[in-house]
Design an enzyme around this catalytic site. Structure first.
Site, short mmCIF file in Angstrom:
data_model
loop_
_atom_site.label_atom_id
_atom_site.label_comp_id
_atom_site.label_asym_id
_atom_site.label_seq_id
_atom_site.Cartn_x
_atom_site.Cartn_y
_atom_site.Cartn_z
N SER A 27 0.82 -1.21 0.00
CA SER A 27 0.00 0.00 0.00
C SER A 27 0.86 1.26 0.00
O SER A 27 0.56 2.23 -0.71
CB SER A 27 -0.92 -0.02 1.23
OG SER A 27 -1.63 1.19 1.33
N GLY A 32 1.73 5.68 -0.94
CA GLY A 32 2.47 6.46 0.04
C GLY A 32 1.86 6.28 1.43
O GLY A 32 0.93 5.50 1.62
N GLY A 48 2.84 5.03 15.25
CA GLY A 48 3.02 4.73 13.83
C GLY A 48 4.23 3.91 13.47
O GLY A 48 4.76 4.04 12.36
N GLU A 49 4.69 3.04 14.37
CA GLU A 49 5.91 2.27 14.06
C GLU A 49 5.68 1.28 12.92
O GLU A 49 6.59 1.02 12.13
CB GLU A 49 6.43 1.53 15.29
CG GLU A 49 7.77 0.86 15.01
CD GLU A 49 8.47 0.32 16.23
OE1 GLU A 49 9.53 -0.31 16.07
OE2 GLU A 49 7.96 0.52 17.34
N ARG A 51 3.80 1.77 10.30
CA ARG A 51 3.92 2.57 9.06
C ARG A 51 5.38 2.96 8.80
O ARG A 51 5.83 2.98 7.65
CB ARG A 51 3.07 3.84 9.20
CG ARG A 51 1.59 3.62 8.92
CD ARG A 51 0.73 4.76 9.41
NE ARG A 51 0.52 4.68 10.85
CZ ARG A 51 0.25 5.74 11.61
NH1 ARG A 51 0.19 6.94 11.08
NH2 ARG A 51 0.06 5.59 12.90
N GLU A 82 -3.00 4.00 20.57
CA GLU A 82 -2.80 3.93 19.11
C GLU A 82 -2.46 2.51 18.68
O GLU A 82 -2.99 1.99 17.70
CB GLU A 82 -1.68 4.90 18.69
CG GLU A 82 -1.61 5.17 17.19
CD GLU A 82 -0.74 4.15 16.43
OE1 GLU A 82 -0.83 4.10 15.21
OE2 GLU A 82 0.03 3.43 17.10
N ASN A 83 -1.58 1.87 19.43
CA ASN A 83 -1.17 0.51 19.07
C ASN A 83 -2.32 -0.48 19.17
O ASN A 83 -2.52 -1.32 18.31
CB ASN A 83 -0.02 0.05 19.97
CG ASN A 83 1.33 0.40 19.39
OD1 ASN A 83 1.75 -0.16 18.40
ND2 ASN A 83 1.99 1.38 19.99
#
Length: 495
Positions: A27, A32, A48-49, A51, A82-83
Protein backbone atom coordinates in the site's frame (compact mmCIF):
# COMPACT_ATOMS: atom_id res chain seq x y z
CA UNK A 1 5.34 18.23 7.03
CA UNK A 2 7.76 15.45 6.11
CA UNK A 3 10.69 14.14 8.08
CA UNK A 4 13.64 11.98 7.08
CA UNK A 5 13.17 8.40 8.25
CA UNK A 6 16.70 8.18 9.69
CA UNK A 7 15.95 11.06 12.08
CA UNK A 8 12.95 9.40 13.67
CA UNK A 9 13.74 7.74 17.02
CA UNK A 10 11.73 4.75 18.26
CA UNK A 11 11.49 4.75 22.05
CA UNK A 12 9.65 2.22 24.20
CA UNK A 13 7.14 0.70 21.80
CA UNK A 14 5.32 -2.20 23.44
CA UNK A 15 4.93 -4.04 20.14
CA UNK A 16 7.34 -6.94 19.59
CA UNK A 17 5.54 -8.71 16.74
CA UNK A 18 5.68 -6.86 13.41
CA UNK A 19 4.68 -9.75 11.19
CA UNK A 20 2.10 -9.27 8.45
CA UNK A 21 3.57 -6.04 7.02
CA UNK A 22 3.45 -7.15 3.37
CA UNK A 23 0.03 -5.64 2.67
CA UNK A 24 1.01 -2.36 4.29
CA UNK A 25 4.31 -2.25 2.34
CA UNK A 26 2.43 -2.78 -0.93
CA UNK A 27 0.00 0.00 0.00
CA UNK A 28 2.84 2.41 0.87
CA UNK A 29 4.58 1.70 -2.45
CA UNK A 30 1.38 2.40 -4.36
CA UNK A 31 -0.18 5.26 -2.39
CA UNK A 32 2.47 6.46 0.04
CA UNK A 33 1.85 6.94 3.77
CA UNK A 34 -1.72 8.23 4.02
CA UNK A 35 -1.83 8.76 7.79
CA UNK A 36 1.04 10.88 9.21
CA UNK A 37 3.23 9.45 11.94
CA UNK A 38 3.08 11.27 15.28
CA UNK A 39 6.37 12.50 16.78
CA UNK A 40 7.40 15.00 19.45
CA UNK A 41 9.83 17.90 19.09
CA UNK A 42 12.76 15.54 19.74
CA UNK A 43 11.65 13.44 16.74
CA UNK A 44 10.71 10.57 19.10
CA UNK A 45 8.01 8.40 17.62
CA UNK A 46 4.74 8.47 19.57
CA UNK A 47 2.55 6.51 17.17
CA UNK A 48 3.02 4.73 13.83
CA UNK A 49 5.91 2.27 14.06
CA UNK A 50 4.22 -0.19 11.67
CA UNK A 51 3.92 2.57 9.06
CA UNK A 52 7.54 3.56 9.72
CA UNK A 53 8.79 0.00 9.21
CA UNK A 54 6.66 -0.42 6.10
CA UNK A 55 8.04 2.83 4.69
CA UNK A 56 11.61 1.62 5.22
CA UNK A 57 10.80 -1.65 3.44
CA UNK A 58 9.13 0.29 0.62
CA UNK A 59 12.34 2.29 0.13
CA UNK A 60 11.05 5.72 1.21
CA UNK A 61 13.49 8.23 2.61
CA UNK A 62 10.90 10.61 4.09
CA UNK A 63 7.47 10.17 5.68
CA UNK A 64 4.69 12.62 6.62
CA UNK A 65 4.66 13.44 10.33
CA UNK A 66 2.64 15.47 12.77
CA UNK A 67 4.59 17.08 15.60
CA UNK A 68 2.89 17.26 19.00
CA UNK A 69 4.22 18.11 22.42
CA UNK A 70 2.81 15.85 25.09
CA UNK A 71 3.81 15.28 28.70
CA UNK A 72 5.07 11.79 29.63
CA UNK A 73 1.68 10.49 30.72
CA UNK A 74 0.00 11.62 27.51
CA UNK A 75 2.84 10.13 25.38
CA UNK A 76 2.53 6.74 27.10
CA UNK A 77 -1.23 6.84 26.75
CA UNK A 78 -1.11 7.87 23.10
CA UNK A 79 1.32 5.05 22.24
CA UNK A 80 -0.76 2.48 24.05
CA UNK A 81 -4.13 3.51 22.65
CA UNK A 82 -2.80 3.93 19.11
CA UNK A 83 -1.17 0.51 19.07
CA UNK A 84 -4.22 -1.30 20.43
CA UNK A 85 -6.65 0.41 18.10
CA UNK A 86 -4.68 0.14 14.88
CA UNK A 87 -3.74 -3.55 14.88
CA UNK A 88 -4.52 -5.70 17.88
CA UNK A 89 -1.45 -6.43 19.95
CA UNK A 90 -1.04 -9.98 21.13
CA UNK A 91 -1.58 -10.66 24.83
CA UNK A 92 2.12 -10.36 25.66
CA UNK A 93 2.46 -6.99 23.92
CA UNK A 94 -0.67 -5.71 25.61
CA UNK A 95 0.65 -6.79 28.99
CA UNK A 96 3.97 -5.07 28.38
CA UNK A 97 2.17 -1.93 27.23
CA UNK A 98 -0.12 -1.93 30.27
CA UNK A 99 2.85 -2.44 32.60
CA UNK A 100 4.79 0.46 31.09
CA UNK A 101 1.76 2.71 31.12
CA UNK A 102 1.08 2.04 34.82
CA UNK A 103 4.75 2.52 35.65
CA UNK A 104 5.03 5.86 33.85
CA UNK A 105 1.67 7.36 34.78
CA UNK A 106 1.31 5.90 38.30
CA UNK A 107 -2.36 5.30 37.51
CA UNK A 108 -4.27 2.33 38.93
CA UNK A 109 -5.31 -0.75 36.99
CA UNK A 110 -8.92 0.36 37.42
CA UNK A 111 -8.14 3.70 35.73
CA UNK A 112 -6.47 1.97 32.80
CA UNK A 113 -9.37 -0.46 32.39
CA UNK A 114 -11.83 2.42 32.31
CA UNK A 115 -9.66 4.31 29.81
CA UNK A 116 -9.61 1.31 27.48
CA UNK A 117 -13.24 0.41 28.02
CA UNK A 118 -12.15 -3.06 29.20
CA UNK A 119 -13.10 -5.10 32.30
CA UNK A 120 -10.58 -4.83 35.14
CA UNK A 121 -9.86 -8.57 34.91
CA UNK A 122 -8.81 -8.10 31.28
CA UNK A 123 -6.07 -5.71 32.39
CA UNK A 124 -5.03 -7.91 35.32
CA UNK A 125 -4.74 -10.98 33.09
CA UNK A 126 -2.61 -9.22 30.51
CA UNK A 127 -0.29 -7.98 33.26
CA UNK A 128 0.06 -11.58 34.48
CA UNK A 129 0.94 -12.77 30.98
CA UNK A 130 3.60 -10.04 30.73
CA UNK A 131 5.23 -11.39 33.88
CA UNK A 132 5.62 -14.95 32.60
CA UNK A 133 8.90 -16.54 31.54
CA UNK A 134 10.31 -15.78 28.09
CA UNK A 135 9.56 -19.33 26.92
CA UNK A 136 5.88 -18.99 27.73
CA UNK A 137 5.61 -15.47 26.29
CA UNK A 138 7.24 -16.63 23.07
CA UNK A 139 4.79 -19.53 22.89
CA UNK A 140 1.91 -17.03 23.11
CA UNK A 141 3.44 -14.76 20.45
CA UNK A 142 4.03 -17.74 18.13
CA UNK A 143 0.45 -18.97 18.71
CA UNK A 144 1.66 -22.27 20.14
CA UNK A 145 -0.60 -21.72 23.14
CA UNK A 146 -3.63 -19.55 23.87
CA UNK A 147 -4.01 -16.84 26.49
CA UNK A 148 -6.04 -19.31 28.59
CA UNK A 149 -3.02 -21.65 28.69
CA UNK A 150 -0.77 -18.76 29.69
CA UNK A 151 -3.08 -17.76 32.54
CA UNK A 152 -3.10 -21.34 33.77
CA UNK A 153 0.71 -21.40 33.70
CA UNK A 154 0.80 -18.05 35.54
CA UNK A 155 -0.35 -19.86 38.67
CA UNK A 156 2.81 -21.99 38.75
CA UNK A 157 6.42 -21.05 39.41
CA UNK A 158 8.64 -20.59 36.35
CA UNK A 159 10.38 -23.99 36.53
CA UNK A 160 7.16 -26.00 36.77
CA UNK A 161 5.34 -23.76 34.30
CA UNK A 162 8.06 -24.29 31.66
CA UNK A 163 7.86 -28.07 32.19
CA UNK A 164 4.09 -28.08 31.87
CA UNK A 165 4.32 -25.85 28.79
CA UNK A 166 6.16 -28.67 27.00
CA UNK A 167 3.32 -31.06 27.84
CA UNK A 168 0.68 -28.63 26.57
CA UNK A 169 2.47 -28.07 23.26
CA UNK A 170 3.43 -31.73 22.76
CA UNK A 171 -0.05 -33.07 23.57
CA UNK A 172 -1.83 -30.14 21.88
CA UNK A 173 -4.00 -29.68 24.95
CA UNK A 174 -6.98 -27.36 24.73
CA UNK A 175 -7.28 -25.00 27.70
CA UNK A 176 -9.88 -27.27 29.33
CA UNK A 177 -7.80 -30.39 28.75
CA UNK A 178 -4.76 -28.60 30.18
CA UNK A 179 -6.77 -27.84 33.33
CA UNK A 180 -7.76 -31.49 33.65
CA UNK A 181 -4.21 -32.66 32.97
CA UNK A 182 -2.90 -30.25 35.59
CA UNK A 183 -5.43 -31.50 38.10
CA UNK A 184 -3.95 -35.00 37.91
CA UNK A 185 -0.33 -34.05 37.22
CA UNK A 186 2.56 -34.21 39.64
CA UNK A 187 2.56 -30.40 39.76
CA UNK A 188 -0.80 -30.29 41.53
CA UNK A 189 -0.92 -30.91 45.30
CA UNK A 190 -4.03 -31.27 47.48
CA UNK A 191 -3.81 -28.72 50.30
CA UNK A 192 -6.45 -30.62 52.27
CA UNK A 193 -4.01 -33.56 52.45
CA UNK A 194 -0.98 -31.47 53.40
CA UNK A 195 0.83 -32.51 56.58
CA UNK A 196 1.93 -28.93 57.33
CA UNK A 197 -0.07 -25.90 58.48
CA UNK A 198 -1.77 -24.39 55.40
CA UNK A 199 -2.97 -21.04 56.82
CA UNK A 200 -0.11 -19.26 55.03
CA UNK A 201 -1.32 -20.81 51.75
CA UNK A 202 -4.77 -19.23 51.96
CA UNK A 203 -3.95 -16.15 49.86
CA UNK A 204 -0.95 -17.53 47.95
CA UNK A 205 -1.03 -16.94 44.18
CA UNK A 206 -0.27 -20.64 43.65
CA UNK A 207 -3.38 -21.71 45.58
CA UNK A 208 -5.90 -23.00 43.01
CA UNK A 209 -8.75 -21.52 45.05
CA UNK A 210 -7.36 -17.96 44.87
CA UNK A 211 -8.74 -15.55 42.28
CA UNK A 212 -10.62 -18.24 40.36
CA UNK A 213 -12.43 -15.50 38.47
CA UNK A 214 -9.15 -13.98 37.40
CA UNK A 215 -7.61 -17.21 36.18
CA UNK A 216 -10.76 -18.99 34.96
CA UNK A 217 -9.46 -22.26 36.35
CA UNK A 218 -12.96 -23.43 37.14
CA UNK A 219 -13.75 -25.99 39.80
CA UNK A 220 -11.05 -28.51 38.99
CA UNK A 221 -8.15 -26.66 40.65
CA UNK A 222 -9.86 -25.54 43.85
CA UNK A 223 -7.96 -26.55 46.97
CA UNK A 224 -4.81 -27.47 45.04
CA UNK A 225 -1.29 -26.10 45.33
CA UNK A 226 0.38 -25.46 41.97
CA UNK A 227 3.85 -24.76 43.34
CA UNK A 228 5.41 -28.20 43.65
CA UNK A 229 8.77 -26.91 44.86
CA UNK A 230 7.21 -24.91 47.72
CA UNK A 231 4.75 -27.67 48.65
CA UNK A 232 7.38 -30.41 48.81
CA UNK A 233 9.75 -28.04 50.63
CA UNK A 234 7.17 -27.53 53.37
CA UNK A 235 6.57 -31.28 53.52
CA UNK A 236 10.30 -31.92 53.97
CA UNK A 237 10.50 -29.27 56.70
CA UNK A 238 7.59 -30.88 58.53
CA UNK A 239 8.99 -34.42 58.17
CA UNK A 240 12.49 -33.40 59.32
CA UNK A 241 11.07 -31.51 62.31
CA UNK A 242 8.85 -34.45 63.31
CA UNK A 243 11.65 -36.98 62.96
CA UNK A 244 13.98 -34.80 65.00
CA UNK A 245 11.36 -34.33 67.71
CA UNK A 246 10.59 -38.07 67.81
CA UNK A 247 14.08 -39.45 67.13
CA UNK A 248 13.97 -41.76 70.17
CA UNK A 249 10.51 -43.07 69.26
CA UNK A 250 10.92 -43.70 65.53
CA UNK A 251 9.99 -47.07 64.11
CA UNK A 252 11.04 -47.91 60.56
CA UNK A 253 8.87 -50.48 58.83
CA UNK A 254 6.49 -51.09 55.96
CA UNK A 255 3.30 -48.99 55.90
CA UNK A 256 1.15 -52.12 56.31
CA UNK A 257 3.10 -53.42 59.31
CA UNK A 258 3.13 -52.57 63.02
CA UNK A 259 5.87 -53.11 65.63
CA UNK A 260 5.50 -56.50 67.28
CA UNK A 261 3.22 -56.32 70.32
CA UNK A 262 1.98 -52.80 69.50
CA UNK A 263 -1.44 -51.56 68.39
CA UNK A 264 -1.62 -48.92 65.65
CA UNK A 265 -3.78 -45.81 66.10
CA UNK A 266 -5.64 -44.44 69.10
CA UNK A 267 -8.94 -44.64 67.19
CA UNK A 268 -8.56 -48.14 65.79
CA UNK A 269 -10.99 -50.87 66.76
CA UNK A 270 -8.33 -52.80 68.68
CA UNK A 271 -7.20 -49.68 70.55
CA UNK A 272 -10.76 -49.02 71.70
CA UNK A 273 -11.00 -52.61 72.89
CA UNK A 274 -7.62 -52.84 74.64
CA UNK A 275 -6.62 -49.29 75.61
CA UNK A 276 -8.26 -46.68 77.81
CA UNK A 277 -8.18 -42.93 76.92
CA UNK A 278 -6.28 -42.30 80.17
CA UNK A 279 -3.59 -44.83 79.20
CA UNK A 280 -3.22 -43.36 75.68
CA UNK A 281 -2.84 -39.88 77.18
CA UNK A 282 -0.26 -41.16 79.67
CA UNK A 283 2.01 -42.90 77.12
CA UNK A 284 1.86 -39.86 74.83
CA UNK A 285 3.01 -37.72 77.74
CA UNK A 286 5.68 -40.14 78.98
CA UNK A 287 7.05 -40.74 75.46
CA UNK A 288 8.86 -43.98 76.34
CA UNK A 289 9.82 -46.27 73.42
CA UNK A 290 8.83 -49.39 75.35
CA UNK A 291 5.17 -48.28 75.31
CA UNK A 292 4.91 -45.70 72.51
CA UNK A 293 6.40 -45.54 68.99
CA UNK A 294 5.77 -43.42 65.90
CA UNK A 295 6.40 -43.81 62.19
CA UNK A 296 6.69 -40.81 59.81
CA UNK A 297 6.65 -41.39 56.05
CA UNK A 298 8.07 -39.09 53.38
CA UNK A 299 4.69 -37.42 52.85
CA UNK A 300 4.50 -36.43 56.51
CA UNK A 301 1.91 -38.99 57.60
CA UNK A 302 2.42 -39.77 61.30
CA UNK A 303 1.38 -43.19 62.62
CA UNK A 304 1.20 -43.93 66.36
CA UNK A 305 1.73 -47.31 68.01
CA UNK A 306 0.74 -48.21 71.56
CA UNK A 307 1.90 -51.19 73.68
CA UNK A 308 -1.14 -52.57 75.54
CA UNK A 309 -0.61 -53.27 79.21
CA UNK A 310 -3.13 -55.17 81.32
CA UNK A 311 -3.95 -53.39 84.58
CA UNK A 312 -6.01 -56.30 85.96
CA UNK A 313 -4.58 -59.02 88.20
CA UNK A 314 -5.88 -62.22 86.68
CA UNK A 315 -4.90 -65.84 86.72
CA UNK A 316 -2.59 -66.87 83.88
CA UNK A 317 -5.20 -69.15 82.30
CA UNK A 318 -7.81 -66.39 82.45
CA UNK A 319 -5.40 -64.00 80.77
CA UNK A 320 -4.84 -66.47 77.94
CA UNK A 321 -8.60 -66.88 77.47
CA UNK A 322 -9.03 -63.09 77.20
CA UNK A 323 -6.35 -62.86 74.54
CA UNK A 324 -7.93 -65.64 72.50
CA UNK A 325 -11.31 -64.01 72.84
CA UNK A 326 -9.90 -60.73 71.55
CA UNK A 327 -8.33 -62.48 68.58
CA UNK A 328 -11.61 -64.21 67.83
CA UNK A 329 -13.46 -60.87 67.92
CA UNK A 330 -10.97 -59.42 65.46
CA UNK A 331 -11.37 -62.37 63.09
CA UNK A 332 -15.17 -62.27 63.37
CA UNK A 333 -15.16 -58.57 62.60
CA UNK A 334 -13.18 -59.17 59.39
CA UNK A 335 -15.57 -62.00 58.48
CA UNK A 336 -18.63 -59.77 59.08
CA UNK A 337 -17.06 -57.05 56.93
CA UNK A 338 -16.74 -59.36 53.92
CA UNK A 339 -20.16 -60.98 54.44
CA UNK A 340 -21.91 -57.60 54.79
CA UNK A 341 -20.41 -56.45 51.49
CA UNK A 342 -21.39 -59.65 49.70
CA UNK A 343 -24.92 -59.99 51.10
CA UNK A 344 -25.64 -56.26 51.23
CA UNK A 345 -24.73 -55.73 47.58
CA UNK A 346 -26.97 -58.65 46.56
CA UNK A 347 -29.98 -56.73 47.92
CA UNK A 348 -29.46 -53.86 45.48
CA UNK A 349 -32.45 -53.60 43.14
CA UNK A 350 -33.63 -51.19 40.48
CA UNK A 351 -35.38 -48.12 41.88
CA UNK A 352 -34.20 -48.56 45.49
CA UNK A 353 -33.52 -45.35 47.37
CA UNK A 354 -30.58 -47.04 49.11
CA UNK A 355 -28.88 -47.58 45.73
CA UNK A 356 -29.18 -43.87 44.96
CA UNK A 357 -27.79 -42.92 48.37
CA UNK A 358 -24.71 -45.16 48.18
CA UNK A 359 -23.85 -44.16 44.59
CA UNK A 360 -24.31 -40.47 45.38
CA UNK A 361 -22.23 -40.81 48.56
CA UNK A 362 -19.37 -42.39 46.58
CA UNK A 363 -19.58 -39.72 43.87
CA UNK A 364 -19.42 -36.95 46.44
CA UNK A 365 -16.32 -38.54 47.97
CA UNK A 366 -14.66 -38.46 44.53
CA UNK A 367 -15.66 -34.85 43.79
CA UNK A 368 -15.39 -33.38 47.27
CA UNK A 369 -12.68 -30.87 46.29
CA UNK A 370 -14.67 -29.78 43.22
CA UNK A 371 -18.01 -29.14 44.96
CA UNK A 372 -18.42 -25.40 45.18
CA UNK A 373 -20.19 -23.13 47.65
CA UNK A 374 -23.41 -23.11 45.60
CA UNK A 375 -23.88 -26.84 46.33
CA UNK A 376 -23.50 -26.19 50.05
CA UNK A 377 -25.92 -23.25 49.87
CA UNK A 378 -28.56 -25.31 48.04
CA UNK A 379 -28.42 -28.45 50.16
CA UNK A 380 -27.03 -27.22 53.47
CA UNK A 381 -24.02 -29.56 53.56
CA UNK A 382 -20.44 -28.68 54.35
CA UNK A 383 -17.92 -30.79 52.47
CA UNK A 384 -14.92 -29.94 54.60
CA UNK A 385 -15.61 -33.10 56.66
CA UNK A 386 -14.16 -36.57 56.63
CA UNK A 387 -16.81 -38.93 55.27
CA UNK A 388 -18.26 -41.04 58.07
CA UNK A 389 -21.02 -43.51 58.85
CA UNK A 390 -22.86 -40.68 60.62
CA UNK A 391 -23.00 -38.65 57.42
CA UNK A 392 -24.06 -41.70 55.40
CA UNK A 393 -26.88 -42.31 57.88
CA UNK A 394 -28.04 -38.72 57.31
CA UNK A 395 -28.10 -39.35 53.55
CA UNK A 396 -30.32 -42.40 53.98
CA UNK A 397 -32.85 -40.16 55.72
CA UNK A 398 -33.01 -37.60 52.89
CA UNK A 399 -36.00 -37.10 50.63
CA UNK A 400 -35.56 -38.83 47.24
CA UNK A 401 -36.34 -35.62 45.37
CA UNK A 402 -33.46 -33.90 47.15
CA UNK A 403 -31.18 -36.83 46.30
CA UNK A 404 -32.13 -36.49 42.62
CA UNK A 405 -31.32 -32.77 42.72
CA UNK A 406 -27.94 -33.60 44.26
CA UNK A 407 -27.25 -36.03 41.41
CA UNK A 408 -27.92 -33.21 38.93
CA UNK A 409 -25.40 -30.92 40.61
CA UNK A 410 -22.74 -33.65 40.86
CA UNK A 411 -23.37 -34.49 37.19
CA UNK A 412 -22.53 -30.89 36.23
CA UNK A 413 -19.21 -31.20 38.03
CA UNK A 414 -18.46 -34.65 36.62
CA UNK A 415 -18.97 -33.42 33.03
CA UNK A 416 -15.82 -31.29 33.36
CA UNK A 417 -13.71 -34.38 34.06
CA UNK A 418 -14.66 -36.18 30.85
CA UNK A 419 -12.52 -36.22 27.72
CA UNK A 420 -13.78 -34.99 24.33
CA UNK A 421 -15.37 -38.26 23.17
CA UNK A 422 -17.04 -38.85 26.53
CA UNK A 423 -18.45 -35.31 26.59
CA UNK A 424 -19.71 -35.69 23.02
CA UNK A 425 -21.54 -38.95 23.80
CA UNK A 426 -22.87 -37.68 27.14
CA UNK A 427 -24.13 -34.31 25.85
CA UNK A 428 -25.87 -36.10 22.98
CA UNK A 429 -27.45 -38.53 25.44
CA UNK A 430 -28.69 -35.57 27.51
CA UNK A 431 -30.35 -34.13 24.40
CA UNK A 432 -27.87 -31.78 22.74
CA UNK A 433 -29.09 -30.89 19.25
CA UNK A 434 -26.86 -28.39 17.44
CA UNK A 435 -29.76 -27.21 15.29
CA UNK A 436 -31.73 -26.28 18.40
CA UNK A 437 -28.97 -25.22 20.74
CA UNK A 438 -26.29 -23.57 18.60
CA UNK A 439 -26.50 -19.79 18.56
CA UNK A 440 -23.98 -17.71 16.65
CA UNK A 441 -21.60 -16.06 19.12
CA UNK A 442 -18.30 -14.20 19.22
CA UNK A 443 -16.44 -17.13 20.84
CA UNK A 444 -17.17 -19.26 17.75
CA UNK A 445 -16.35 -16.41 15.33
CA UNK A 446 -13.03 -15.74 17.11
CA UNK A 447 -11.83 -19.17 15.93
CA UNK A 448 -11.87 -18.05 12.27
CA UNK A 449 -9.54 -16.07 10.03
CA UNK A 450 -10.86 -13.43 7.61
CA UNK A 451 -10.97 -15.86 4.67
CA UNK A 452 -12.70 -18.46 6.81
CA UNK A 453 -15.35 -15.92 7.88
CA UNK A 454 -16.03 -15.08 4.23
CA UNK A 455 -16.51 -18.80 3.50
CA UNK A 456 -18.70 -19.17 6.60
CA UNK A 457 -20.86 -16.28 5.40
CA UNK A 458 -21.36 -17.96 2.01
CA UNK A 459 -22.27 -21.23 3.72
CA UNK A 460 -24.84 -19.64 6.04
CA UNK A 461 -26.17 -17.02 3.65
CA UNK A 462 -24.64 -13.99 5.36
CA UNK A 463 -23.18 -11.32 3.08
CA UNK A 464 -19.64 -10.62 4.35
CA UNK A 465 -17.59 -8.00 2.53
CA UNK A 466 -14.01 -9.34 2.07
CA UNK A 467 -12.58 -5.83 2.36
CA UNK A 468 -13.83 -5.50 5.94
CA UNK A 469 -11.46 -5.87 8.84
CA UNK A 470 -11.76 -8.95 11.03
CA UNK A 471 -13.66 -7.03 13.70
CA UNK A 472 -16.12 -5.72 11.10
CA UNK A 473 -16.73 -9.21 9.71
CA UNK A 474 -17.57 -10.54 13.17
CA UNK A 475 -19.89 -7.60 13.79
CA UNK A 476 -21.65 -8.41 10.52
CA UNK A 477 -22.52 -11.92 11.75
CA UNK A 478 -23.78 -10.52 15.06
CA UNK A 479 -26.25 -8.07 13.47
CA UNK A 480 -29.81 -8.81 14.58
CA UNK A 481 -31.16 -9.65 11.12
CA UNK A 482 -28.22 -11.97 10.38
CA UNK A 483 -28.59 -13.73 13.74
CA UNK A 484 -32.18 -14.49 12.78
CA UNK A 485 -31.06 -15.63 9.35
CA UNK A 486 -28.58 -18.21 10.69
CA UNK A 487 -30.82 -19.43 13.50
CA UNK A 488 -31.26 -23.21 13.18
CA UNK A 489 -28.33 -23.51 10.76
CA UNK A 490 -25.30 -25.49 11.85
CA UNK A 491 -21.89 -24.71 10.31
CA UNK A 492 -20.38 -27.76 8.61
CA UNK A 493 -17.31 -27.53 10.83
CA UNK A 494 -19.55 -28.31 13.85
CA UNK A 495 -21.22 -31.31 12.19
Amino acid sequence: MELEIDKIKVVGNPRVDFSGLDELVASVKEQGVLVPLIVNKKNELIAGERRLRASKKAGLSKVPVRVVELHKEAVAEAKLIENIQRKGLNAVEEGIAFKKYLSKTKHTEEHLAKKLGKPINYVKRRLLVAGLSEKIKNAVIQNKIQVGHALLLAKMNDTEANKFLKDIVAEKHSVERAKSALQYSKFSMELSEACFETKVCKNCQYNGSVQSGLFDTGRTLKGKCLNQKCFLGKVREFVNAQRKENKDLLWEGEYYESPKGFIEGADSWRAKQDLTPAYIKKVRTDRKPESYLVSIDDRGKVREFFKPVSTKKVAPQEGINVTREQRLKSKVRDYKYEEMKKIGSSFAKYGMKQVKVLCLYQLLKNYQSSIDKSFNDIFGYSFSFSYSDKFLKTFYGEDEKKLDLMYVEVCKVAMYDLDYDEVEKSSKAFGLDWKKHFLMNTDFLDLHTKDQLVDLGKELGVAVEPSLKLKGMKACFMEKNNLEKVKGKVPKVLS
